[in-house]
Design an enzyme around this catalytic site. Structure first.
Site, short mmCIF file in Angstrom:
data_model
loop_
_atom_site.label_atom_id
_atom_site.label_comp_id
_atom_site.label_asym_id
_atom_site.label_seq_id
_atom_site.Cartn_x
_atom_site.Cartn_y
_atom_site.Cartn_z
N CYS A 101 49.34 49.50 4.24
CA CYS A 101 49.90 50.46 5.19
C CYS A 101 49.32 51.81 4.80
CB CYS A 101 51.42 50.44 5.12
SG CYS A 101 52.03 51.01 3.55
N VAL A 108 50.10 41.84 -3.45
CA VAL A 108 51.28 41.01 -3.78
C VAL A 108 51.00 40.02 -4.91
CG1 VAL A 108 52.41 41.19 -1.52
CG2 VAL A 108 50.64 39.41 -1.90
N LEU A 110 51.65 40.11 -7.96
CA LEU A 110 52.76 39.91 -8.92
C LEU A 110 53.76 38.89 -8.35
CD1 LEU A 110 53.34 43.60 -10.10
CD2 LEU A 110 51.99 41.81 -11.20
#
Ligand code: EPZ
Length: 371
Positions: A101, A108, A110
């Site tokens: 964004c 992502v 993790l």
């Protein structure tokens, strides 16, 4: 000013509702487009949702789909967190990667690494995260997981997945944000066994099933702080209610360093007292309980009209200084060097046509407009 339920609690607790076997009721849900989108995503999974003002009633009996629709998830990052509950309940989840964004790439890895540690097979192809559990009962296995960064979302995804895993999961270097604690309290209210939420070590012991609940989420600390900044920048008295003062300690400390005075009239009611003084100070955003990145833009607007110079350092997101260009259109004197913004206070800003880049930057521009 009445403060609504916390956006970043509502979105993740709505995902957590997928863990319930049959139904659940959530209260104090804010009226937001993001909440509407999250409702659409969850309904696309086969869940029925009744909405009455700030109350959401979920009927889980039809929950059978493991693939939330791409066009909805790619617009709402929080929807990705639903991969935890979907995988825990159905043994398979195909969730689109959340698009980056304006404030950053928003990776992502993790979340993915943690799910793999719990026994999920995860492949990422064509922008879809494809996770599935093999084995007889298709259950995730408890695991000891160390998070390289105290990621709020990763902590939440893995906590939710672990509630129904086989055995004990330990999340080390977990996020401590109030919204993580709120999610943990919601999960406990449906029968999950979680200890340590709010610390950097959360322990979850998996159970077989999670039951119904009626749960009210916390009020929005970012909204509360935004109102307090609006009071300080207009040198006016604003009462903010309900506001959990312990969630706002870093923001209140900064406001008082700048010269505002904040009265805590009761445990959930705060008020700005006009002092007419605004002095520059330095701010560095860090994980909770340090100064929150979600309040950085709003404080930059305040410091733009505070006497003297301030250095604002954004350490959480790699691209969250876009409101600088917009504030400069209004006459602010700000220089960006790397992830630092050097602000020289000016006597007054002037009205201009400006562009809102992200939610909190928009709030900062409204605050600047008020001044
Ligand atoms: C949550 O986002 C909030 N969103 C954000 O609020 C908030 O700014 C952020 O936490 C930090 O407090 C919701 O709760 C829906 P992170 P999240 O994972 O979970 C990096 C708002 O305005 N990272 O703690 O996405 C990441 O890129 C929004 O309400 C990885 O590198 O934040 C970022 O630089 C904005 N890999 C940092 O960690 C990962 O796998 C913090 O992200 C995960 C994160």
């Amino acid at each position: 000013m009445k403060v609504s339920g916390a956006k970043n609690s509502a979105l993740v607790v709505m995902a957590g509702a997928l863990l319930c076997k049959s139904e659940c009721r959530l209260r104090n849900i804010p009226g937001l487009v993001d909440v509407d989108k999250m409702c659409q995503i969850i309904e696309a999974l086969g869940v029925k949702i009744q909405r009455n003002d700030d109350v959401l009633d979920f009927d889980m009996t039809g929950f059978n789909c493991h693939t939330p629709p791409f066009e909805l998830v790619s617009k709402l990052r929080a929807a990705f967190f639903a991969i935890g509950p979907i995988l825990a309940r159905l043994g398979v989840a195909k969730v689109p990667l959340p698009g980056g964004c304006s404030i950053g790439a928003r990776p992502v890895e993790l979340h993915v690494r943690g799910l793999q540690a719990m026994g999920a097979h995860v492949e990422i192809a064509h922008g879809i995260v494809n996770a599935y559990v093999t084995g007889v009962n298709k259950r995730l296995q408890g695991a000891k997981i160390y998070l390289d960064y105290p990621s709020v979302g990763a902590t939440e995804t893995l906590m939710m997945a672990a509630t129904l895993a086989d055995g004990e999961t330990i999340l080390e270097n977990a996020a401590k944000e109030p919204e993580v604690v709120d999610l943990a309290n919601f999960c406990i209210s449906i029968g999950a066994k979680i200890t340590g939420a709010g610390t950097d070590r959360i322990v979850i012991v998996g159970v077989q099933e999670l039951h119904a609940t009626e749960y009210s989420i916390i009020s929005d600390r970012v909204e509360a702080a935004t109102f307090l900044v609006a009071g300080a920048i207009t040198n006016s008295e604003i009462t903010v209610f309900p506001a959990i003062s312990s969630h706002l300690a870093a923001a209140v400390a900064k406001l008082e360093q700048i010269g505002a005075r904040i009265a805590i009239d009761s445990p959930d009611r705060m008020r700005t007292i006009p002092t007419g003084i605004l002095r520059g100070t330095d701010i560095e955003t860090l994980p909770y309980p340090a100064f929150p990145t979600d309040m950085q833009a709003q404080f930059m607007a305040l410091l733009a009209v505070s006497e003297g110079s301030s250095v604002i350092t954004e350490t959480v997101f790699e691209n969250r200084l876009q409101h600088v260009a917009e504030l400069k259109r209004m006459g602010a004197n700000i220089k960006v060097k790397g992830n630092h913004a050097i602000v020289e206070g000016v006597l007054a800003l002037s009205g201009a046509t400006v562009t809102a880049t992200d939610l909190r930057a928009s709030a900062a521009l409204v605050i600047a407009g008020l001044a």
